[in-house]
Design a protein around this motif. Structure first.
Motif, PDB file in Angstrom:
ATOM      1  N   GLU A  35       0.810  -1.206   0.000  1.00  0.00           N
ATOM      2  CA  GLU A  35       0.000   0.000   0.000  1.00  0.00           C
ATOM      3  C   GLU A  35       0.848   1.262   0.000  1.00  0.00           C
ATOM      4  O   GLU A  35       0.574   2.203  -0.762  1.00  0.00           O
ATOM      5  N   ALA A  36       1.869   1.312   0.834  1.00  0.00           N
ATOM      6  CA  ALA A  36       2.674   2.527   0.947  1.00  0.00           C
ATOM      7  C   ALA A  36       3.326   2.899  -0.377  1.00  0.00           C
ATOM      8  O   ALA A  36       3.491   4.089  -0.678  1.00  0.00           O
ATOM      9  N   ASP A  37       3.689   1.898  -1.181  1.00  0.00           N
ATOM     10  CA  ASP A  37       4.302   2.173  -2.484  1.00  0.00           C
ATOM     11  C   ASP A  37       3.295   2.812  -3.432  1.00  0.00           C
ATOM     12  O   ASP A  37       3.625   3.751  -4.165  1.00  0.00           O
ATOM     13  N   VAL A  38       2.068   2.293  -3.430  1.00  0.00           N
ATOM     14  CA  VAL A  38       1.019   2.873  -4.275  1.00  0.00           C
ATOM     15  C   VAL A  38       0.726   4.298  -3.832  1.00  0.00           C
ATOM     16  O   VAL A  38       0.670   5.229  -4.650  1.00  0.00           O
ATOM     17  N   ASN A  39       0.564   4.494  -2.539  1.00  0.00           N
ATOM     18  CA  ASN A  39       0.270   5.827  -2.005  1.00  0.00           C
ATOM     19  C   ASN A  39       1.354   6.834  -2.395  1.00  0.00           C
ATOM     20  O   ASN A  39       1.054   7.965  -2.788  1.00  0.00           O
ATOM     21  N   ALA A  40       2.606   6.407  -2.269  1.00  0.00           N
ATOM     22  CA  ALA A  40       3.722   7.309  -2.560  1.00  0.00           C
ATOM     23  C   ALA A  40       3.752   7.690  -4.037  1.00  0.00           C
ATOM     24  O   ALA A  40       3.980   8.854  -4.391  1.00  0.00           O
ATOM     25  N   ALA A  41       3.535   6.708  -4.916  1.00  0.00           N
ATOM     26  CA  ALA A  41       3.556   6.991  -6.356  1.00  0.00           C
ATOM     27  C   ALA A  41       2.435   7.951  -6.738  1.00  0.00           C
ATOM     28  O   ALA A  41       2.638   8.899  -7.514  1.00  0.00           O
ATOM     29  N   VAL A  42       1.256   7.737  -6.191  1.00  0.00           N
ATOM     30  CA  VAL A  42       0.133   8.612  -6.504  1.00  0.00           C
ATOM     31  C   VAL A  42       0.348   9.997  -5.901  1.00  0.00           C
ATOM     32  O   VAL A  42       0.068  11.022  -6.549  1.00  0.00           O
ATOM     33  N   ALA A  43       0.870  10.054  -4.684  1.00  0.00           N
ATOM     34  CA  ALA A  43       1.135  11.352  -4.047  1.00  0.00           C
ATOM     35  C   ALA A  43       2.119  12.167  -4.888  1.00  0.00           C
ATOM     36  O   ALA A  43       1.930  13.384  -5.070  1.00  0.00           O
ATOM     37  N   ARG A  44       3.143  11.522  -5.417  1.00  0.00           N
ATOM     38  CA  ARG A  44       4.109  12.231  -6.270  1.00  0.00           C
ATOM     39  C   ARG A  44       3.427  12.740  -7.540  1.00  0.00           C
ATOM     40  O   ARG A  44       3.673  13.869  -7.984  1.00  0.00           O
ATOM     41  N   GLY A  45       2.586  11.909  -8.136  1.00  0.00           N
ATOM     42  CA  GLY A  45       1.887  12.328  -9.343  1.00  0.00           C
ATOM     43  C   GLY A  45       0.932  13.476  -9.099  1.00  0.00           C
ATOM     44  O   GLY A  45       0.831  14.410  -9.908  1.00  0.00           O
ATOM     45  N   VAL A  46       0.226  13.429  -7.980  1.00  0.00           N
ATOM     46  CA  VAL A  46      -0.684  14.517  -7.621  1.00  0.00           C
ATOM     47  C   VAL A  46       0.105  15.803  -7.408  1.00  0.00           C
ATOM     48  O   VAL A  46      -0.261  16.873  -7.915  1.00  0.00           O
ATOM     49  N   ALA A  47       1.202  15.707  -6.662  1.00  0.00           N
ATOM     50  CA  ALA A  47       2.018  16.888  -6.374  1.00  0.00           C
ATOM     51  C   ALA A  47       2.536  17.520  -7.658  1.00  0.00           C
ATOM     52  O   ALA A  47       2.516  18.753  -7.813  1.00  0.00           O
ATOM     53  N   GLU A  48       2.976  16.699  -8.595  1.00  0.00           N
ATOM     54  CA  GLU A  48       3.507  17.228  -9.855  1.00  0.00           C
ATOM     55  C   GLU A  48       2.424  17.996 -10.620  1.00  0.00           C
ATOM     56  O   GLU A  48       2.661  19.118 -11.092  1.00  0.00           O
ATOM     57  N   ARG A  49       1.231  17.433 -10.721  1.00  0.00           N
ATOM     58  CA  ARG A  49       0.170  18.084 -11.473  1.00  0.00           C
ATOM     59  C   ARG A  49      -0.297  19.372 -10.786  1.00  0.00           C
ATOM     60  O   ARG A  49      -0.551  20.390 -11.451  1.00  0.00           O
TER      61      ARG A  49
END
Length: 251
Positions: A82-96
């Motif tokens: 779960e933490a890996d998925v959360n981190a990847a999505v958080a990075r993508g959200v932050a970038e956008r």
């Protein structure tokens, strides 16, 4: 000699002029969101004036603390955390959201910066368990002091996340761990905040494991909707007037 100097100066000014035109065009295109798609086929994020210099905080669920839910194969080997998925999505959200013009901070689960945090919006990103179920869910603090604003945030997230991912809200699985999420008790009471469970690592595995860009776009669109003052209320329909002639009016 003087003539050569003048020509060089003119050429420099011409190049500067063209660079300025290209720069203005790029800014205009970004502002309008006119971009080619990225490598995943998603439209690139343009500037959003209402997001300019806004303070956005994103909690990458379980970061700096534990792995969250861990799914395993038939041999007991981990397949997704779960933490890996959360981190990847958080990075993508932050970038956008940064591309839109906001200032974004990605926080750990129990980040000390949460204490009395003042921001224009805070969102905690999590994923649900490995069971064979499907759907996302989001929640704000059950005792929020700004319930109308927090509800608007939830509405923005739900509308945009559903549109991007095709997932439906699994409202029956919202728990007290969400409505009483620990960060809600730490941040400043005037900071609009919510938590989202992106989907189930079991039933929504393909989406969570392989389309994290889509998840990030849905979440980012929800945050930008909120910063832009949406969703706009639907105006009430105008009353229908009865213009049928009466007996008295026809006499």
């Amino acid at each position: 000699m003087r003539h050569d100097t003048v020509e060089r100066t003119q050429r420099i000014f011409v190049w500067l002029f063209f660079l300025a035109v290209i720069g203005i065009g790029a800014i205009a295109a970004r502002t309008a969101g006119v971009y080619p798609t990225d490598a995943q086929g998603l439209a690139r994020q343009g500037l959003v004036p209402s997001a300019w210099n806004k303070q956005v905080a994103i909690i990458s669920g379980h970061a700096g603390n534990d792995s969250g839910a861990i799914c395993e194969d038939a041999n007991g080997q981990p397949t997704i955390k779960e933490a890996d998925v959360n981190a990847a999505v958080a990075r993508g959200v932050a970038e956008r959201v940064r591309q839109a013009g906001a200032d974004v901070a990605i926080l750990d689960e129990f980040d000390p910066r949460l204490k009395d945090l003042r921001a224009d919006v805070l969102l905690s990103i999590h994923s649900d368990s490995c069971i064979d179920a499907s759907g996302y869910k989001s929640s704000r603090y059950v005792d929020s002091t700004i319930p109308d604003i927090a509800d608007r945030l939830i509405t923005c997230i739900n509308l945009n996340y559903e549109a991007a991912t095709g997932l439906t809200e699994n409202i029956d699985t919202i728990t007290e761990n969400m409505t009483e999420y620990h960060a809600f008790h730490q941040i400043d009471a005037q900071t609009p905040a919510a938590i989202i469970e992106l989907g189930f690592l079991g039933g929504d595995n393909d989406l969570l494991a392989n389309r994290q860009d889509v998840l990030a776009k849905g979440v980012a669109d929800g945050l930008l909707c909120f910063l832009n003052g949406g969703p706009q209320p639907t105006p009430a329909p105008a009353p229908t007037l009865d213009v049928t002639p009466t007996a008295e009016s026809t006499e």
